[in-house]
Design an enzyme around this catalytic site. Structure first.
Site, PDB file in Angstrom:
ATOM      1  N   LYS A 294       0.152  16.122  46.651  1.00  0.00           N
ATOM      2  CA  LYS A 294       1.019  15.942  47.812  1.00  0.00           C
ATOM      3  C   LYS A 294       0.998  14.505  48.330  1.00  0.00           C
ATOM      4  CE  LYS A 294      -2.330  17.548  51.311  1.00  0.00           C
ATOM      5  NZ  LYS A 294      -2.389  16.343  52.131  1.00  0.00           N
ATOM      6  N   ASP A 295       0.023  13.696  47.903  1.00  0.00           N
ATOM      7  CA  ASP A 295      -0.022  12.290  48.295  1.00  0.00           C
ATOM      8  C   ASP A 295       0.787  11.390  47.368  1.00  0.00           C
ATOM      9  OD1 ASP A 295      -1.716  12.861  50.407  1.00  0.00           O
ATOM     10  OD2 ASP A 295      -3.543  12.419  49.278  1.00  0.00           O
TER      11      ASP A 295
ATOM     12  N   ALA B 203      -1.281  14.884  61.451  1.00  0.00           N
ATOM     13  CA  ALA B 203      -0.707  13.587  61.074  1.00  0.00           C
ATOM     14  C   ALA B 203       0.512  13.778  60.194  1.00  0.00           C
ATOM     15  CB  ALA B 203      -1.756  12.745  60.345  1.00  0.00           C
TER      16      ALA B 203
ATOM     17  N   ARG C  74       5.926  16.833  58.520  1.00  0.00           N
ATOM     18  CA  ARG C  74       6.395  18.177  58.137  1.00  0.00           C
ATOM     19  C   ARG C  74       5.750  19.243  59.002  1.00  0.00           C
ATOM     20  NH1 ARG C  74       3.866  22.096  55.608  1.00  0.00           N
ATOM     21  NH2 ARG C  74       2.208  20.697  54.933  1.00  0.00           N
ATOM     22  N   ARG C  75       4.418  19.189  59.139  1.00  0.00           N
ATOM     23  CA  ARG C  75       3.736  20.198  59.954  1.00  0.00           C
ATOM     24  C   ARG C  75       4.178  20.119  61.408  1.00  0.00           C
ATOM     25  NH1 ARG C  75      -1.783  18.810  56.829  1.00  0.00           N
ATOM     26  NH2 ARG C  75      -1.625  20.359  55.157  1.00  0.00           N
TER      27      ARG C  75
ATOM     28  N   ARG D 112      -5.286  11.859  62.698  1.00  0.00           N
ATOM     29  CA  ARG D 112      -5.574  11.434  61.334  1.00  0.00           C
ATOM     30  C   ARG D 112      -7.075  11.458  61.096  1.00  0.00           C
ATOM     31  NH1 ARG D 112      -3.479   6.359  58.836  1.00  0.00           N
ATOM     32  NH2 ARG D 112      -4.366   7.475  57.057  1.00  0.00           N
TER      33      ARG D 112
ATOM     34  N   ARG E 229     -11.351  15.496  61.450  1.00  0.00           N
ATOM     35  CA  ARG E 229     -10.396  16.353  62.158  1.00  0.00           C
ATOM     36  C   ARG E 229     -11.084  17.593  62.722  1.00  0.00           C
ATOM     37  NH1 ARG E 229      -4.627  15.757  58.921  1.00  0.00           N
ATOM     38  NH2 ARG E 229      -5.157  13.854  57.807  1.00  0.00           N
TER      39      ARG E 229
ATOM     40  N   CYS F  38       7.114   9.788  54.184  1.00  0.00           N
ATOM     41  CA  CYS F  38       6.493  10.191  55.436  1.00  0.00           C
ATOM     42  C   CYS F  38       7.485  10.126  56.594  1.00  0.00           C
ATOM     43  CB  CYS F  38       5.275   9.311  55.721  1.00  0.00           C
ATOM     44  SG  CYS F  38       3.958   9.555  54.528  1.00  0.00           S
TER      45      CYS F  38
END
Length: 324
Positions: free
Chosen positions: A97-98, A142, A145-146, A163, A169, A255
C-alpha cells in the site's frame, strides 16, 4: 544441511527501520534464504546468504505532517529504490500500500507473497465500532482515505492527524490524544498485536488501500525472474493486487486522493470493488465489477484492465471532487 549454491552471491535486502518493516523484512529474509538453500531456522546462515540492510526514508524522518505535504507515499520508498538502482541492495521489502502507481525506470515489483488480512482495524479506549463513538469524538489517522471513509459514515467526527509507527500511534491512543484510531490489521498481526482491535472494518463496505495486507518485493528489472524471486510469488494475491493497483493508476492515486479497492477470487472469478471519495467524505463514488481469470494465460493483465476500467469510470464521474 542445505547450503548456499556455489557461486551464489548474497541477496542483500533493503527495508525501513520501523518495527513493522523489520518484522515483514525478517519474514521475507527467511523465505529468500530458504530459496537460496539455507536453513531458515539458522539465524547465522540466514544473515549470511540474505543480509538485511536498514535504510531510513524521508517518510520515516518527517512525522509531523501528512505525506501529501512533503511529497506523497513515494517518500517511504525513494531512498530504498535509490539503493537498488545504485547496486547497494538486491531487493527491497515494502508494504504494497506504500508503493506508488508508477515505479522508477529499471525497477519492478518482482514478487508478491501471500497476502495477510487486508482489513482496517478499529482501536479505541472503549467503543467497539466507529458508530459507537460519541458525538464529536476524535479519530486519529494519517490516511486521507480513512479520514474520508470515516467522515462519510460519521460526519460529526473530529479527524486529527496521527502519524508515526504502530507503537507511537498506540501510545497516543492510550495517552488520550485520540478517542479511536484506525490501523491496518495486517500490520498488527505481523507484530503479534492482532488481539488489540475492538472490531474490523468490512472491506466490501469500506475498501482498504489498494494492496493493503500484501508485501511487494522490488528488484531491478533484470532480476525479476531469478529462481529465489519466483519462489516468493503467490498467484491469487498477485492477481487481486493487479486489479487494485489498476484502479490506483486510473485514479492517479496518491496521498491527495482518497481511494479504496478490494479484490478477491471466488473460484475462477475475480471480483473488485473500487471507491473514491471527496476528502470531507460527503461524496462517494463506487464501482463494482468482475472478470473470469481461471483459464487465462495472462490473468494479471485482465485483472489490471478490470481495475483500470472501474477506476476510469469513477474518474469520469467524480472529476476533481476526489482530489484534495
Amino acid at each position: 544441511m542445505p547450503t548456499q549454491p556455489a557461486g551464489q552471491a548474497p541477496v542483500r535486502i533493503g527495508a525501513r527501520g520501523s518495527k513493522l518493516s523489520l518484522a515483514q523484512a525478517g519474514m521475507m529474509q527467511r523465505r529468500i534464504a530458504e530459496a537460496l538453500g539455507a536453513d531458515p531456522l539458522d539465524a547465522a546462515q540466514v544473515e549470511r546468504v540474505a543480509p538485511l540492510i536498514v535504510i531510513t526514508t524521508t517518510g520515516d524522518r518527517v512525522q509531523d505532517r501528512r505525506l501529501l505535504e512533503i511529497g506523497g507515499k513515494g517518500l517511504f520508498t525513494k531512498e530504498i529504490e535509490d539503493a537498488l538502482l545504485d547496486g547497494r541492495i538486491d531487493c527491497a521489502v515494502h508494504s504494497m500500500k506504500d508503493m506508488p502507481g508508477e515505479l522508477p525506470q529499471g525497477l519492478c515489483i518482482a514478487a508478491i507473497p501471500e497476502r495477510e488480512d487486508p482489513r482496517d482495524a478499529f482501536l479505541s479506549r472503549g467503543p467497539e465500532t466507529l458508530e459507537d463513538l460519541t458525538q464529536g469524538a476524535i479519530l486519529g489517522t494519517a490516511s486521507l482515505r480513512r479520514q474520508a471513509q470515516s467522515l462519510h459514515r460519521r460526519p460529526d467526527l473530529d479527524v486529527q492527524l496521527l502519524r508515526g509507527n504502530v507503537d507511537t500511534r498506540l501510545a497516543k491512543l492510550e495517552a488520550g490524544e485520540a478517542d479511536a484510531i484506525l490501523l491496518a490489521y495486517s500490520g498488527l498481526r505481523r507484530l503479534g498485536l492482532g488481539h488489540l482491535p475492538k472490531s474490523l472494518i468490512d472491506p466490501k463496505l469500506a475498501p482498504p488501500a489498494p494492496g493493503q495486507g500484501a508485501l511487494a518485493i522490488e528488484t531491478r528489472v533484470a532480476d525479476r525472474d531469478l529462481p529465489w524471486v519466483q519462489a516468493l510469488r503467490c498467484h491469487p494475491t498477485t492477481v487481486a493486487v493487479a486489479a487494485e493497483r489498476g484502479a490506483l493508476v486510473a485514479l492517479e492515486g496518491s496521498c491527495r486522493t482518497p481511494i479504496g479497492a478490494h479484490a478477491w477470487l471466488e473460484g475462477g472469478t475475480l471480483k473488485l470493488i473500487v471507491e473514491a471519495l471527496s476528502p470531507d467524505g460527503r461524496l462517494r463514488f463506487r464501482r463494482e465489477g468482475q472478470t473470469e481469470v481461471a483459464q487465462l494465460a495472462a490473468p494479471e493483465a485482465s485483472a489490471r484492465d478490470l481495475g483500470m476500467g472501474l477506476g476510469l469510470a469513477i474518474r469520469a464521474e467524480a472529476g476533481d471532487a476526489i482530489v484534495l
